[in-house]
Design a protein around this motif. Structure first.
Motif, PDB file in Angstrom:
ATOM      1  N   ALA A  12       0.874  -1.333  -0.088  1.00  0.00           N
ATOM      2  CA  ALA A  12       0.214  -0.067  -0.030  1.00  0.00           C
ATOM      3  C   ALA A  12       0.755   1.068   0.045  1.00  0.00           C
ATOM      4  CB  ALA A  12      -0.956  -0.012   1.230  1.00  0.00           C
ATOM      5  N   LYS A  13       2.100   1.194   0.814  1.00  0.00           N
ATOM      6  CA  LYS A  13       2.998   2.423   0.825  1.00  0.00           C
ATOM      7  C   LYS A  13       3.525   2.527  -0.613  1.00  0.00           C
ATOM      8  CE  LYS A  13       4.158   2.694   5.718  1.00  0.00           C
ATOM      9  NZ  LYS A  13       5.169   2.635   6.740  1.00  0.00           N
ATOM     10  N   ALA A  14       3.800   1.445  -1.246  1.00  0.00           N
ATOM     11  CA  ALA A  14       4.654   1.792  -2.312  1.00  0.00           C
ATOM     12  C   ALA A  14       3.540   2.183  -3.349  1.00  0.00           C
ATOM     13  CB  ALA A  14       5.278   0.265  -2.938  1.00  0.00           C
ATOM     14  N   ALA A  15       2.608   1.533  -3.548  1.00  0.00           N
ATOM     15  CA  ALA A  15       1.439   2.092  -4.411  1.00  0.00           C
ATOM     16  C   ALA A  15       1.194   3.747  -4.240  1.00  0.00           C
ATOM     17  CB  ALA A  15       0.351   1.375  -4.248  1.00  0.00           C
ATOM     18  N   PHE A  16       0.977   3.958  -2.793  1.00  0.00           N
ATOM     19  CA  PHE A  16       0.657   5.360  -2.526  1.00  0.00           C
ATOM     20  C   PHE A  16       1.903   6.445  -3.048  1.00  0.00           C
ATOM     21  CE2 PHE A  16       0.789   8.800   0.726  1.00  0.00           C
ATOM     22  CZ  PHE A  16      -0.406   9.451   0.261  1.00  0.00           C
ATOM     23  N   GLN A  17       3.096   5.796  -2.733  1.00  0.00           N
ATOM     24  CA  GLN A  17       4.138   6.868  -3.290  1.00  0.00           C
ATOM     25  C   GLN A  17       4.217   6.980  -4.498  1.00  0.00           C
ATOM     26  OE1 GLN A  17       7.532   4.479  -1.058  1.00  0.00           O
ATOM     27  NE2 GLN A  17       7.040   5.734   0.870  1.00  0.00           N
ATOM     28  N   ARG A  75      -0.988  -2.615 -13.547  1.00  0.00           N
ATOM     29  CA  ARG A  75      -0.943  -3.984 -13.978  1.00  0.00           C
ATOM     30  C   ARG A  75       0.451  -4.453 -13.590  1.00  0.00           C
ATOM     31  NH1 ARG A  75      -3.974  -5.705 -18.273  1.00  0.00           N
ATOM     32  NH2 ARG A  75      -5.637  -4.746 -19.042  1.00  0.00           N
ATOM     33  N   ASN A  76       1.286  -3.632 -13.475  1.00  0.00           N
ATOM     34  CA  ASN A  76       2.579  -4.121 -13.168  1.00  0.00           C
ATOM     35  C   ASN A  76       2.439  -4.320 -11.734  1.00  0.00           C
ATOM     36  OD1 ASN A  76       3.795  -3.582 -15.628  1.00  0.00           O
ATOM     37  ND2 ASN A  76       4.783  -1.732 -14.966  1.00  0.00           N
ATOM     38  N   PHE A  77       1.628  -3.556 -11.082  1.00  0.00           N
ATOM     39  CA  PHE A  77       1.596  -3.597  -9.564  1.00  0.00           C
ATOM     40  C   PHE A  77       0.940  -4.874  -9.124  1.00  0.00           C
ATOM     41  CE2 PHE A  77      -1.196  -2.851  -5.545  1.00  0.00           C
ATOM     42  CZ  PHE A  77       0.059  -2.640  -4.796  1.00  0.00           C
ATOM     43  N   VAL A  78       0.105  -5.187  -9.976  1.00  0.00           N
ATOM     44  CA  VAL A  78      -0.881  -6.571 -10.040  1.00  0.00           C
ATOM     45  C   VAL A  78       0.328  -7.720  -9.976  1.00  0.00           C
ATOM     46  CG1 VAL A  78      -2.480  -8.074 -10.787  1.00  0.00           C
ATOM     47  CG2 VAL A  78      -3.021  -5.685 -10.186  1.00  0.00           C
ATOM     48  N   SER A  79       0.961  -7.452 -11.246  1.00  0.00           N
ATOM     49  CA  SER A  79       1.924  -8.646 -11.431  1.00  0.00           C
ATOM     50  C   SER A  79       2.894  -9.204 -10.385  1.00  0.00           C
ATOM     51  CB  SER A  79       2.654  -8.373 -12.711  1.00  0.00           C
ATOM     52  OG  SER A  79       1.973  -8.062 -13.938  1.00  0.00           O
ATOM     53  N   VAL A  95      -7.795  -0.536   1.495  1.00  0.00           N
ATOM     54  CA  VAL A  95      -8.341   0.154   2.535  1.00  0.00           C
ATOM     55  C   VAL A  95      -6.976   0.762   2.976  1.00  0.00           C
ATOM     56  CG1 VAL A  95      -8.678  -0.151   5.018  1.00  0.00           C
ATOM     57  CG2 VAL A  95      -9.728  -1.348   3.191  1.00  0.00           C
ATOM     58  N   LEU A  96      -5.921   0.582   3.041  1.00  0.00           N
ATOM     59  CA  LEU A  96      -4.583   1.256   3.675  1.00  0.00           C
ATOM     60  C   LEU A  96      -4.480   2.344   2.761  1.00  0.00           C
ATOM     61  CD1 LEU A  96      -2.300  -1.688   4.728  1.00  0.00           C
ATOM     62  CD2 LEU A  96      -3.425  -0.282   6.317  1.00  0.00           C
ATOM     63  N   PHE A  97      -4.434   2.230   1.267  1.00  0.00           N
ATOM     64  CA  PHE A  97      -4.118   3.269   0.570  1.00  0.00           C
ATOM     65  C   PHE A  97      -5.051   4.472   0.717  1.00  0.00           C
ATOM     66  CE2 PHE A  97      -4.946   5.753  -3.462  1.00  0.00           C
ATOM     67  CZ  PHE A  97      -3.532   5.812  -4.018  1.00  0.00           C
ATOM     68  N   GLU A  98      -6.487   4.055   1.121  1.00  0.00           N
ATOM     69  CA  GLU A  98      -7.396   5.163   1.162  1.00  0.00           C
ATOM     70  C   GLU A  98      -7.130   6.121   2.673  1.00  0.00           C
ATOM     71  OE1 GLU A  98      -9.589   6.411  -0.688  1.00  0.00           O
ATOM     72  OE2 GLU A  98      -8.937   4.975  -2.409  1.00  0.00           O
ATOM     73  N   GLN A  99      -6.470   5.248   3.545  1.00  0.00           N
ATOM     74  CA  GLN A  99      -6.255   5.860   4.850  1.00  0.00           C
ATOM     75  C   GLN A  99      -4.961   6.713   4.455  1.00  0.00           C
ATOM     76  OE1 GLN A  99      -5.263   2.457   7.324  1.00  0.00           O
ATOM     77  NE2 GLN A  99      -7.455   2.242   7.662  1.00  0.00           N
ATOM     78  N   TYR A 100      -3.863   6.335   3.693  1.00  0.00           N
ATOM     79  CA  TYR A 100      -2.964   7.216   3.272  1.00  0.00           C
ATOM     80  C   TYR A 100      -3.207   8.351   2.592  1.00  0.00           C
ATOM     81  CZ  TYR A 100       0.134   3.182   4.812  1.00  0.00           C
ATOM     82  OH  TYR A 100       0.746   2.092   5.265  1.00  0.00           O
TER      83      TYR A 100
END
Length: 180
Positions: A12-17, A75-79, A95-100
């Motif tokens: 989640a942190k990686a996606a958020f960043q 797509r890369n993230f899902v992979s 859920v964590l992404f939404e909190q960030y």
């Protein structure tokens, strides 16, 4: 649940960043929400648990269902999740992404349950008071529950403010029990 959160947090942190750096918070929020909803579907759950499918095939199945709604980065993230056998974490990651995201935007989702419908003026006053108390922009959802008898119950994350008649009666009953 704590274990799922612990496992999901670095993703989640990686996606958020990435979303912050690419200035795509809203888009990533939507893509993760979609992927989480697809992952939670019973048919997709059966696919993700199928032992005859490789991790790559499971990830591809998820991407196929999401279709064009996922950009190349998602797509890369899902992979990556599929390679690491973490696709089942997508709902928790969302859920964590939404909190960030809420923290970044200085906003909070608040659920207000009242015994009776609140009019627009009452909702505005309540939103202003909660915004001042929480020092955040308040996104409020309201619902009715006649069992409260009167008053309201406010939920904002871990914070619960019970100003209902039912809550006051329960406190009184507990106080009387403890004196006996």
């Amino acid at each position: 649940m704590a274990e799922l959160t612990t496992l999901a947090r670095p993703y989640a942190k990686a996606a958020f960043q990435h979303a912050v750096a690419a200035q795509q918070l809203t888009q990533w929020s939507g893509m993760l929400g979609l992927a989480a909803a697809v992952t939670a579907d019973n048919t997709m759950q059966a696919c993700l648990k199928a032992p005859q499918l490789t991790n790559e095939q499971k990830g591809q199945a998820l991407m196929d269902v999401c279709g064009e709604e996922l950009d190349q980065a998602a797509r890369n993230f899902v992979s990556v999740l599929a390679e690491n056998k973490r696709l089942e974490l997508l709902p928790e990651i969302a859920v964590l992404f939404e909190q960030y995201k809420a923290e970044q935007e200085q906003s909070v989702d608040v659920e207000v349950t009242s015994a009776f419908a609140l009019n627009a003026d009452q909702q505005d006053q309540l939103a202003k008071a909660l915004s001042a108390r929480l020092r955040r922009e308040v996104r409020m959802q309201t619902r009715e529950d006649a069992s409260l008898i009167g008053g309201i119950v406010v939920r904002a994350g871990d914070l619960v403010i019970d100003g209902s008649v039912r809550g006051k009666l329960a406190q009184l009953a507990e106080a009387l029990k403890s004196r006996v």
